[in-house]
Design a protein around this motif. Structure first.
Motif, short mmCIF file in Angstrom:
data_model
loop_
_atom_site.label_atom_id
_atom_site.label_comp_id
_atom_site.label_asym_id
_atom_site.label_seq_id
_atom_site.Cartn_x
_atom_site.Cartn_y
_atom_site.Cartn_z
N UNK A 13 0.81 -1.21 0.00
CA UNK A 13 0.00 0.00 0.00
C UNK A 13 0.85 1.27 0.00
N UNK A 14 2.17 1.11 0.14
CA UNK A 14 3.03 2.27 0.29
C UNK A 14 3.13 3.05 -1.01
N UNK A 15 3.20 4.37 -0.92
CA UNK A 15 3.45 5.19 -2.12
C UNK A 15 4.90 5.04 -2.54
N UNK A 16 5.28 5.74 -3.63
CA UNK A 16 6.66 5.71 -4.07
C UNK A 16 7.57 6.19 -2.95
N UNK A 17 8.69 5.53 -2.81
CA UNK A 17 9.65 5.86 -1.75
C UNK A 17 10.90 6.47 -2.36
N UNK A 18 11.49 7.40 -1.66
CA UNK A 18 12.74 8.01 -2.09
C UNK A 18 13.91 7.22 -1.52
N UNK A 19 14.87 6.89 -2.38
CA UNK A 19 16.05 6.14 -1.96
C UNK A 19 17.28 6.99 -2.25
N UNK A 20 18.11 7.20 -1.24
CA UNK A 20 19.31 8.01 -1.37
C UNK A 20 20.53 7.14 -1.17
N UNK A 21 21.49 7.26 -2.09
CA UNK A 21 22.72 6.50 -2.03
C UNK A 21 23.79 7.28 -1.27
N UNK A 106 27.46 4.03 -6.63
CA UNK A 106 26.92 3.98 -7.99
C UNK A 106 28.04 3.68 -8.97
N UNK A 107 27.71 2.94 -10.03
CA UNK A 107 28.69 2.62 -11.06
C UNK A 107 28.51 3.59 -12.22
N UNK A 108 29.59 4.24 -12.68
CA UNK A 108 29.47 5.19 -13.78
C UNK A 108 28.93 4.53 -15.05
N UNK A 109 28.08 5.24 -15.76
CA UNK A 109 27.55 4.73 -17.03
C UNK A 109 28.63 4.76 -18.09
N UNK A 110 28.72 3.72 -18.89
CA UNK A 110 29.67 3.67 -19.99
C UNK A 110 28.89 3.74 -21.30
N UNK A 215 33.40 -2.23 -13.41
CA UNK A 215 32.98 -0.98 -14.02
C UNK A 215 32.98 0.16 -13.00
N UNK A 216 33.47 -0.08 -11.80
CA UNK A 216 33.36 0.88 -10.71
C UNK A 216 34.48 1.92 -10.72
#
Length: 356
Positions: A13-21, A106-110, A215-216
């Motif tokens: 039932x939870x709304x969207x949650x914010x996730x912080x790295x 987070x892993x940089x996008x290539x 890739x890190x």
């Protein structure tokens, strides 16, 4: 990691949650019933992962603040009860029940890397050890596969089944062939075929690249521990050859473990790297069960214990571990507890056997 009915209802039932790295501060949102890993990938944020089934442990991360729960039906087998009690979760098996703060890099996008399905022709097979074969695959003309050193491809099999193998060379200009190192698991759906029937010019289908191992750290110059067991050597080989090609000055220590001398199937190549890199690479082979007939006079025991014997302080190092899940888990635990390795500086590719 067990979730009660009440907790499950609350998540649904939870709304969207914010996730912080942490430590980056990057944020994204997750929907009810969505894993934290899938939420990140959906929004273009690449987090460490490999199997996405809870068996390899590559997506292990610590929830610093907030409520998280296991997805219904998920099986986070790579997470021990002790780790769960310390706030660790496998992000492929975890959903948010509130806003979360998570310790995860987070892993940089290539750019230029996209997952594709390709037919490939077997160009050559070479027996490297009694139970290891090198398979060279040739994609169709003009269908070069772009990938990062350390990634893997899936071999697609009948019945919607697949088997995963790391690419043992980096992608490079003018080199179209893909190199896999395949160990025979008697009774294995694919490895029995490789060691019994597969021959040059046979056609296979693959999909990839997948995975985030290696890739890190595209710009990192921290000293690196490269830790491999068995055919976990394949992605390590790709990474070292990539560093050689780019002229990196990074300091590296390669530890390769096996039971017997035959398990170190490219031992001489490692010695060649050590000479070519002139003090920037140290190679330490380690055997755990060598018979007297091997005449082994080198290091013995568990390969990650050899790292601890040589490095009392790993607080400034990055560690890349590839191979059996037991080795990867032991290294993750012991290098942190005994040598101060930072959890965010440990990157893993656990090889989960699929014999059926």
């Amino acid at each position: 990691m067990q979730m009660t009915e009440e907790a499950g209802a609350a998540v649904a039932e939870a709304p969207a949650c914010a996730i912080t790295l942490l430590p980056s501060g990057k944020s994204f949102t997750s929907q009810a019933g969505e894993s934290v890993l899938d939420a990140a990938l959906r929004q273009g944020i690449l987090l460490p992962h490999q199997c996405k089934t809870g068996t390899c442990g590559a997506c292990r991360a610590r929830v610093v603040d907030g409520a998280a729960a296991c997805l219904p039906g998920a099986q986070p087998v790579a997470l021990s009860p002790q780790e769960a009690g310390q706030g660790m979760h496998l992000l492929c098996c975890t959903q948010a029940a509130s806003d979360l703060r998570i310790e995860c890099a987070e892993i940089p996008h290539i750019p230029g890397i996209a997952v594709r399905k390709l037919p490939v022709r077997v160009a050559a097979l070479e027996r490297l050890a009694p139970d290891v074969v090198r398979v060279l695959l040739q994609p169709p003309p003009g269908q070069h596969l772009q990938y990062a050193a350390g990634q893997y491809v899936d071999v697609l099999l009948p019945g919607n089944r697949r088997r995963s193998y790391s690419l043992a060379t980096p992608a490079r200009e003018g080199q179209e062939q893909l190199e896999l190192h395949i160990r025979h698991l008697p009774g294995g759906l694919f490895t029995d075929q490789v060691f019994g029937k597969l021959k040059a010019r046979d056609v296979l289908r693959i999909e990839g690249p997948f995975g985030t191992f290696g890739m890190h750290d595209r710009e990192s110059q921290a000293p690196a521990i490269l830790l491999a067991s068995g055919t976990g050597f394949a992605p390590v080989k790709a990474r070292i050859e990539q560093l050689l090609a780019t002229g990196s000055r990074r300091r590296m220590h390669l530890y390769w473990g096996g039971r017997t001398r035959a398990d170190l199937y490219l031992h001489s190549l490692c010695g060649e790297w050590e000479c070519a890199l002139q003090g920037r690479l140290t190679y330490v082979p380690v055997l755990s069960d060598a018979p007297a007939s091997d005449g082994w006079t080198g290091r013995t025991g568990w390969v990650h214990q050899a790292v601890l014997q040589d490095h009392a302080d790993l607080s400034q190092h990055e560690v890349y571990a590839c191979g059996a899940p037991a080795m990867v888990d032991a290294a993750r635990r012991d290098l942190a507890v005994q040598a101060g390795m930072r959890p965010t500086a440990f990157f893993a590719d656990a090889f989960v056997a699929q014999p059926g």
